[in-house]
Design a protein around this motif. Structure first.
Motif, PDB file in Angstrom:
ATOM      1  N   LEU A  16       1.008  -1.240  -0.160  1.00 21.17           N
ATOM      2  CA  LEU A  16      -0.113   0.067  -0.045  1.00 21.17           C
ATOM      3  C   LEU A  16       1.053   1.152   0.005  1.00 21.17           C
ATOM      4  CD1 LEU A  16      -2.625   1.548   0.348  1.00 21.17           C
ATOM      5  CD2 LEU A  16      -2.201   1.068   2.856  1.00 21.17           C
ATOM      6  N   LEU A  17       0.697   1.994  -0.913  1.00 28.02           N
ATOM      7  CA  LEU A  17       1.472   3.289  -0.931  1.00 28.02           C
ATOM      8  C   LEU A  17       0.426   4.634  -0.671  1.00 28.02           C
ATOM      9  CD1 LEU A  17       4.093   4.674  -1.681  1.00 28.02           C
ATOM     10  CD2 LEU A  17       3.006   4.995  -4.072  1.00 28.02           C
ATOM     11  N   LEU A  18       0.777   5.238   0.407  1.00 27.36           N
ATOM     12  CA  LEU A  18      -0.097   6.535   0.667  1.00 27.36           C
ATOM     13  C   LEU A  18       0.558   7.646  -0.144  1.00 27.36           C
ATOM     14  CD1 LEU A  18       0.254   5.768   4.614  1.00 27.36           C
ATOM     15  CD2 LEU A  18      -1.541   4.886   3.149  1.00 27.36           C
ATOM     16  N   ILE A  19      -0.373   8.469  -0.718  1.00 30.02           N
ATOM     17  CA  ILE A  19       0.438   9.682  -1.315  1.00 30.02           C
ATOM     18  C   ILE A  19      -0.501  10.710  -0.954  1.00 30.02           C
ATOM     19  CG2 ILE A  19       0.940  10.666  -3.466  1.00 30.02           C
ATOM     20  CD1 ILE A  19       0.873   8.029  -4.756  1.00 30.02           C
ATOM     21  N   ASP A  20       0.178  11.609  -0.317  1.00 30.22           N
ATOM     22  CA  ASP A  20      -0.448  12.923   0.163  1.00 30.22           C
ATOM     23  C   ASP A  20      -0.393  14.040  -0.893  1.00 30.22           C
ATOM     24  OD1 ASP A  20      -1.857  14.873   1.761  1.00 30.22           O
ATOM     25  OD2 ASP A  20      -0.561  14.516   3.447  1.00 30.22           O
ATOM     26  N   GLU A  21      -1.336  14.802  -1.149  1.00 30.00           N
ATOM     27  CA  GLU A  21      -1.502  15.949  -2.123  1.00 30.00           C
ATOM     28  C   GLU A  21      -0.738  15.700  -3.510  1.00 30.00           C
ATOM     29  OE1 GLU A  21      -3.365  18.080  -1.842  1.00 30.00           O
ATOM     30  OE2 GLU A  21      -3.411  18.942   0.536  1.00 30.00           O
ATOM     31  N   LEU A  22      -1.341  14.743  -4.360  1.00 36.67           N
ATOM     32  CA  LEU A  22      -0.667  14.133  -5.593  1.00 36.67           C
ATOM     33  C   LEU A  22      -0.415  15.189  -6.426  1.00 36.67           C
ATOM     34  CD1 LEU A  22       0.006  11.729  -7.365  1.00 36.67           C
ATOM     35  CD2 LEU A  22      -2.348  11.838  -8.039  1.00 36.67           C
ATOM     36  N   SER A  23      -1.190  16.448  -6.660  1.00 34.92           N
ATOM     37  CA  SER A  23      -1.029  17.033  -7.993  1.00 34.92           C
ATOM     38  C   SER A  23      -0.619  18.580  -7.329  1.00 34.92           C
ATOM     39  CB  SER A  23      -2.450  17.262  -8.693  1.00 34.92           C
ATOM     40  OG  SER A  23      -3.176  17.941  -8.185  1.00 34.92           O
ATOM     41  N   LEU A  24      -0.632  18.737  -6.185  1.00 36.67           N
ATOM     42  CA  LEU A  24      -0.341  20.131  -5.625  1.00 36.67           C
ATOM     43  C   LEU A  24       0.690  20.820  -6.406  1.00 36.67           C
ATOM     44  CD1 LEU A  24      -1.853  21.979  -3.479  1.00 36.67           C
ATOM     45  CD2 LEU A  24       0.362  21.485  -1.947  1.00 36.67           C
ATOM     46  N   GLY A  25       0.481  22.083  -7.102  1.00 29.46           N
ATOM     47  CA  GLY A  25       1.430  22.659  -7.782  1.00 29.46           C
ATOM     48  C   GLY A  25       1.897  22.131  -9.100  1.00 29.46           C
ATOM     49  N   LEU A  26       1.158  21.243  -9.563  1.00 23.46           N
ATOM     50  CA  LEU A  26       1.698  20.533 -10.715  1.00 23.46           C
ATOM     51  C   LEU A  26       0.977  21.020 -11.961  1.00 23.46           C
ATOM     52  CD1 LEU A  26       2.613  16.952  -9.557  1.00 23.46           C
ATOM     53  CD2 LEU A  26       3.990  18.980  -9.721  1.00 23.46           C
ATOM     54  N   ALA A  27       1.665  20.908 -13.242  1.00 23.34           N
ATOM     55  CA  ALA A  27       0.936  21.270 -14.393  1.00 23.34           C
ATOM     56  C   ALA A  27      -0.036  20.277 -14.910  1.00 23.34           C
ATOM     57  CB  ALA A  27       1.853  21.725 -15.579  1.00 23.34           C
ATOM     58  N   PRO A  28      -1.268  20.539 -15.278  1.00 24.14           N
ATOM     59  CA  PRO A  28      -2.375  19.644 -15.941  1.00 24.14           C
ATOM     60  C   PRO A  28      -1.737  18.417 -16.724  1.00 24.14           C
ATOM     61  CG  PRO A  28      -3.169  21.579 -16.148  1.00 24.14           C
ATOM     62  CD  PRO A  28      -1.542  22.033 -15.835  1.00 24.14           C
ATOM     63  N   LYS A  29      -0.487  18.731 -17.578  1.00 23.98           N
ATOM     64  CA  LYS A  29      -0.332  17.569 -18.445  1.00 23.98           C
ATOM     65  C   LYS A  29       0.482  16.542 -17.410  1.00 23.98           C
ATOM     66  CE  LYS A  29       2.421  17.147 -22.631  1.00 23.98           C
ATOM     67  NZ  LYS A  29       3.754  16.652 -22.081  1.00 23.98           N
ATOM     68  N   VAL A  30       1.349  17.062 -16.468  1.00 26.16           N
ATOM     69  CA  VAL A  30       2.147  16.235 -15.807  1.00 26.16           C
ATOM     70  C   VAL A  30       1.325  15.480 -14.796  1.00 26.16           C
ATOM     71  CG1 VAL A  30       3.772  16.329 -13.770  1.00 26.16           C
ATOM     72  CG2 VAL A  30       4.100  17.857 -15.601  1.00 26.16           C
ATOM     73  N   VAL A  31       0.139  15.948 -14.256  1.00 27.77           N
ATOM     74  CA  VAL A  31      -0.935  15.205 -13.322  1.00 27.77           C
ATOM     75  C   VAL A  31      -1.407  14.116 -14.136  1.00 27.77           C
ATOM     76  CG1 VAL A  31      -3.340  15.448 -12.141  1.00 27.77           C
ATOM     77  CG2 VAL A  31      -1.266  17.592 -12.130  1.00 27.77           C
ATOM     78  N   ASP A  32      -1.792  14.611 -15.566  1.00 23.63           N
ATOM     79  CA  ASP A  32      -2.431  13.213 -16.492  1.00 23.63           C
ATOM     80  C   ASP A  32      -1.283  12.145 -16.610  1.00 23.63           C
ATOM     81  OD1 ASP A  32      -4.606  14.768 -16.935  1.00 23.63           O
ATOM     82  OD2 ASP A  32      -3.898  15.478 -19.210  1.00 23.63           O
ATOM     83  N   GLU A  33      -0.082  12.470 -16.667  1.00 21.38           N
ATOM     84  CA  GLU A  33       0.905  11.703 -16.825  1.00 21.38           C
ATOM     85  C   GLU A  33       0.911  10.702 -15.568  1.00 21.38           C
ATOM     86  OE1 GLU A  33       5.520  12.226 -17.530  1.00 21.38           O
ATOM     87  OE2 GLU A  33       4.398  13.656 -18.544  1.00 21.38           O
ATOM     88  N   LEU A  34       0.882  11.482 -14.284  1.00 20.08           N
ATOM     89  CA  LEU A  34       1.012  10.664 -13.095  1.00 20.08           C
ATOM     90  C   LEU A  34      -0.293   9.703 -12.961  1.00 20.08           C
ATOM     91  CD1 LEU A  34       2.145  13.346 -10.753  1.00 20.08           C
ATOM     92  CD2 LEU A  34       3.447  11.229 -11.105  1.00 20.08           C
ATOM     93  N   VAL A  35      -1.517  10.307 -13.172  1.00 20.37           N
ATOM     94  CA  VAL A  35      -2.507   9.406 -13.112  1.00 20.37           C
ATOM     95  C   VAL A  35      -2.492   8.075 -14.037  1.00 20.37           C
ATOM     96  CG1 VAL A  35      -4.994   9.368 -13.923  1.00 20.37           C
ATOM     97  CG2 VAL A  35      -4.324  11.422 -12.599  1.00 20.37           C
ATOM     98  N   GLN A  36      -1.956   8.232 -15.362  1.00 27.20           N
ATOM     99  CA  GLN A  36      -1.713   7.047 -16.040  1.00 27.20           C
ATOM    100  C   GLN A  36      -0.696   6.178 -15.514  1.00 27.20           C
ATOM    101  OE1 GLN A  36      -2.909   6.606 -19.152  1.00 27.20           O
ATOM    102  NE2 GLN A  36      -4.267   8.477 -19.090  1.00 27.20           N
ATOM    103  N   THR A  37       0.287   6.706 -14.983  1.00 27.44           N
ATOM    104  CA  THR A  37       1.414   5.912 -14.511  1.00 27.44           C
ATOM    105  C   THR A  37       0.984   4.976 -13.157  1.00 27.44           C
ATOM    106  OG1 THR A  37       2.932   7.290 -15.114  1.00 27.44           O
ATOM    107  CG2 THR A  37       3.796   5.691 -13.409  1.00 27.44           C
ATOM    108  N   LEU A  38       0.126   6.019 -12.320  1.00 28.96           N
ATOM    109  CA  LEU A  38      -0.573   5.153 -11.018  1.00 28.96           C
ATOM    110  C   LEU A  38      -1.462   4.211 -11.433  1.00 28.96           C
ATOM    111  CD1 LEU A  38      -0.537   8.518  -8.592  1.00 28.96           C
ATOM    112  CD2 LEU A  38       0.976   6.394  -8.541  1.00 28.96           C
ATOM    113  N   GLY A  39      -2.118   4.058 -12.474  1.00 23.69           N
ATOM    114  CA  GLY A  39      -2.997   3.214 -12.888  1.00 23.69           C
ATOM    115  C   GLY A  39      -2.203   1.990 -13.183  1.00 23.69           C
TER     116      GLY A  39
END
Ligand code: ATP
Length: 245
Positions: free
Chosen positions: A166-189
């Motif tokens: 189990l990985l706990l992630i606090d404030e995943l997207s805080l301060g990040l550009a939408p494109k980077v957030v999309d990339e992180l969402v894909q990777t975390l999937g």
């Protein structure tokens, strides 16, 4: 009930949790379950207690009352390092990368609790470079000089280097550009599909519900709603309070 239809027991199970900073009680009644291979998000306004809950799960805050079970065992007295060794890793708010150390060394330190040997750890570092290709070219760079998005990738990769269940992630997207957030969402999937459960605190509720399988709403230290992400997306209270609908 046949064995095939038995519900999968939760990895983590919390009920009626109460937590305080000294005399100031912050969590009053939090209950949640996380099953193997699912992404769960925590939704709640500022000060609701989300960070405090993650800190309690990783052993940085003591439980005042209530239960906290990991794999069916009482985990309340386990130290933070014991929890990491048993499969709970934490990507804290603000990332907290080790300054003066390269990306590679930060990843290596994420594996400090492992006992499965150098070769397995090196294989996992390569796996992190596959998951986060931007870290490859940055691997010798001081991790704290990376861009915000790259630092978040490095922090998540460092957490995954503990080989957590189990990985706990606090404030995943805080301060990040939408494109980077999309990339992180894909990777975390992909991380979830490979079998790691994720508990994510995310201010952007639309992103959180897009990423998660299930979610819990926390209000003033209490879990007040829970459900499949798709159901929460259509829940009128969630829509009004958190999705601006
Ligand atoms: P945010 O999204 O703003 O970070 P949160 O839901 O994560 O909010 P917490 O950071 O857990 O909320 O804070 C919950 C409450 O606990 C707040 O009222 C906060 O002021 C209080 N709190 C947090 N840290 C401490 C501390 N070290 N000492 C005393 N009170 C604290």
């Amino acid at each position: 009930m046949s064995a095939a239809h038995k519900p999968i027991p939760p990895l983590l199970s919390v009920s009626s949790l109460e937590v305080a900073y000294g005399d100031v009680q912050v969590l009053w009644d939090v209950s949640l379950d996380i099953r193997p291979g699912e992404i769960v998000c925590l939704i709640g306004s500022n000060g609701a207690g989300k960070t405090t809950l993650l800190r309690t799960l990783s052993g940085l805050m003591p439980v005042q009352s209530g239960t906290l079970q990991w794999g069916g065992q009482d985990a309340r007295s386990w130290s933070p390092s014991e929890r990491v060794a048993r499969g709970i890793a934490h990507v804290p708010e603000g990332r907290r990368l080790f300054a003066g150390l390269s990306v590679y060394d930060n990843l290596l330190l994420g594996a400090y609790s492992r006992t499965d040997g150098r070769a397995a750890i090196q294989r996992d570092i390569e796996r992190m470079y596959e998951l986060f290709p931007r870290l490859v070219e940055r691997r010798r760079q001081d991790a704290t000089t990376l861009s915000g998005g790259e630092q978040q990738m490095c922090a998540i990769a460092r957490g995954l280097m503990a080989s957590p269940k189990l990985l706990l992630i606090d404030e995943l997207s805080l301060g990040l550009a939408p494109k980077v957030v999309d990339e992180l969402v894909q990777t975390l999937g992909r991380v979830r599909d490979a079998g790691t459960s994720l508990l994510i605190v995310e201010q952007d509720v639309a992103t959180a519900l897009e990423l998660a399988d299930r979610g819990y709403v926390i209000d003033q230290g209490r879990t007040v709603a829970e459900g499949l992400a798709s159901a929460l997306q259509n829940n009128p209270t969630v829509r009004a309070a958190y999705l601006g609908a």
